[in-house]
Design a protein around this motif. Structure first.
Motif, mmCIF file in Angstrom:
data_model
loop_
_atom_site.group_PDB
_atom_site.id
_atom_site.type_symbol
_atom_site.label_atom_id
_atom_site.label_comp_id
_atom_site.label_asym_id
_atom_site.label_seq_id
_atom_site.Cartn_x
_atom_site.Cartn_y
_atom_site.Cartn_z
ATOM 1 N N ASN A 57 -29.701 -16.551 75.926
ATOM 2 C CA ASN A 57 -30.149 -15.329 75.256
ATOM 3 C C ASN A 57 -30.995 -14.449 76.174
ATOM 4 O O ASN A 57 -32.155 -14.142 75.884
ATOM 5 C CB ASN A 57 -30.915 -15.677 73.981
ATOM 6 N N ASP A 58 -30.394 -14.046 77.299
ATOM 7 C CA ASP A 58 -31.031 -13.107 78.222
ATOM 8 C C ASP A 58 -32.306 -13.674 78.852
ATOM 9 O O ASP A 58 -33.349 -13.012 78.884
ATOM 10 C CB ASP A 58 -31.337 -11.788 77.509
ATOM 11 N N SER A 59 -32.215 -14.909 79.364
ATOM 12 C CA SER A 59 -33.360 -15.536 80.032
ATOM 13 C C SER A 59 -33.728 -14.769 81.296
ATOM 14 O O SER A 59 -32.873 -14.169 81.950
ATOM 15 C CB SER A 59 -33.031 -16.983 80.402
ATOM 16 N N LYS A 60 -35.005 -14.839 81.646
ATOM 17 C CA LYS A 60 -35.514 -14.163 82.841
ATOM 18 C C LYS A 60 -35.963 -15.159 83.912
ATOM 19 O O LYS A 60 -36.618 -14.770 84.878
ATOM 20 C CB LYS A 60 -36.709 -13.279 82.462
ATOM 21 N N MET A 79 -25.828 -13.805 77.699
ATOM 22 C CA MET A 79 -25.974 -12.592 76.892
ATOM 23 C C MET A 79 -26.903 -11.603 77.599
ATOM 24 O O MET A 79 -27.747 -11.996 78.400
ATOM 25 C CB MET A 79 -26.533 -12.937 75.515
ATOM 26 N N ASP A 80 -26.755 -10.328 77.261
ATOM 27 C CA ASP A 80 -27.639 -9.325 77.836
ATOM 28 C C ASP A 80 -28.716 -8.885 76.839
ATOM 29 O O ASP A 80 -29.368 -7.876 77.021
ATOM 30 C CB ASP A 80 -26.840 -8.111 78.339
ATOM 31 N N TRP A 81 -28.898 -9.680 75.780
ATOM 32 C CA TRP A 81 -29.975 -9.460 74.824
ATOM 33 C C TRP A 81 -30.197 -10.757 74.048
ATOM 34 O O TRP A 81 -29.335 -11.632 74.037
ATOM 35 C CB TRP A 81 -29.667 -8.311 73.865
ATOM 36 N N ASN A 82 -31.354 -10.883 73.438
ATOM 37 C CA ASN A 82 -31.682 -12.085 72.686
ATOM 38 C C ASN A 82 -31.177 -11.937 71.261
ATOM 39 O O ASN A 82 -31.784 -11.262 70.438
ATOM 40 C CB ASN A 82 -33.197 -12.325 72.706
#
Length: 342
Positions: A57-60, A79-82
């Motif tokens: 879910n869009d981890s950094k 994904m590009d968003w959570n």
């Protein structure tokens, strides 16, 4: 608002053969713990046809790169968003083939033969829609594994100390099955999504997870729907899983409740959504009223005392009462889910 379009996986299945089970891991900023989770998962696999999906879910924290480099057999869905827990699992379900779906938290480590035992149990119990195992904390202690559906009376007894004061009481201490014999398999109300094996047909019949829940109460709501359709949910203590608890939630800069390893505001939002959906507005008001009144009584009592501890408790309860009120407003008293991500 981010689009709900699901990006392609890093790879496709090699053929169209259905797997015995499909493991879904929803990850958010859990790089190192996720690696341990996968190591335990693949080490536990003994002759089972298993496909593993990681919905990131869009981890950094470079979780995606770690999985690509160290676990190329994983079907990765970055994904590009959570999108939250429910949407992520539904996305993985749409691409999976397994007869059984296994929900596994990235901070949960399955013991050897846990999956084999769980699948064997499900084959032997065709009416079982889902089963969960014995969850152990990182010190080997037993964590809540067999759960009862939440009720306002159980919440009142727990928050006002009656469950602890009358421990073992069949009336006041019914929040969970902690007074039951948990040494043998037993039917229960619901099992945590930390590790849950779900029959594919049952999950499809229940129309998957309700995506109004961003985090928390997804599995509770699912188990309620499954049982209303005539399915069974089981706790199987021979299936053992170690769980650190709250790995993703701890990375969120919000009110984190260490006692329950949860983001408090998110838990309250989902709680009110669950009760409004399944039991109506009166249940929401009752549930919220119990918690808010408990905190205001705590504020009053600690206002009569002096010292740093009393001041800390007063501040803590004031913040928690505020979170309850905010969650009621954010969800329209449980009628609408706030914009995702929360």
């Amino acid at each position: 608002m981010p689009t709900s379009k699901i990006p392609a996986t890093d790879r496709n299945m090699a053929d169209n053969t259905a797997a015995d089970c499909s493991v879904f891991i929803v990850s958010y900023n859990t790089r190192e713990i996720l690696a341990r989770c996968l190591e335990h998962l693949f080490a536990s696999n003994s002759g089972i046809s298993m496909e593993v999906f990681i919905v990131d879910n869009d981890s950094k924290d470079d979780s995606v790169d770690m999985v690509r480099e160290r676990f190329p057999q994983v079907i990765l869905m970055p994904m590009d968003w959570n999108m939250g827990f429910a949407r992520a699992n539904n996305a993985a379900f749409a691409r999976s083939t397994g007869e059984f779906v296994i929900l596994l938290n990235p901070d949960a480590f399955v013991e050897p033969d846990a999956i084999a035992q769980a699948l064997s149990f499900m084959h032997e119990h065709p009416k079982a829609a889902a089963c969960g195992g014995l969850i152990l904390d990182d010190h080997g202690g037993k964590a809540p594994s067999a759960r009862r559906f939440p009720t306002s009376f159980a919440k009142f007894c727990r928050m006002w100390g009656l469950a602890d004061r009358f421990s073992g009481s069949p009336i006041f201490d019914k929040h969970d099955y902690r007074n039951s014999d948990l040494s043998q398999p037993m039917q229960v109300d619901w099992v945590p999504g930390t590790f849950t094996v779900i029959r594919r047909k049952a999950l499809a019949d229940a129309t998957l997870f309700d995506e109004r829940f961003f985090m928390y109460y997804e599995e509770t709501d699912l188990c309620l729907r499954l049982q209303r359709q005539g399915w069974e949910v089981w706790f199987v203590p021979s299936v053992r899983v170690m769980h650190l608890g709250g790995a993703s939630a701890k990375t969120v800069k919000k009110d984190f409740d260490s006692s329950g390893s949860q983001v408090s505001g998110w838990r309250l939002r989902s709680e009110y959504l669950y009760f409004r959906k399944n039991f109506g507005l009166a249940a929401v008001l009752m549930h919220a009223g119990i918690e808010i009144s408990r905190h205001w009584v705590r504020i009053f009592l600690n206002s009569l005392r002096k010292g740093e501890e009393a001041a800390r408790k007063k501040t803590d309860s004031r913040r928690k009462a505020q979170l309850c009120q905010e969650a009621l407003a954010d969800t329209g008293y449980g009628s609408v889910s706030p914009k995702v991500p929360w």
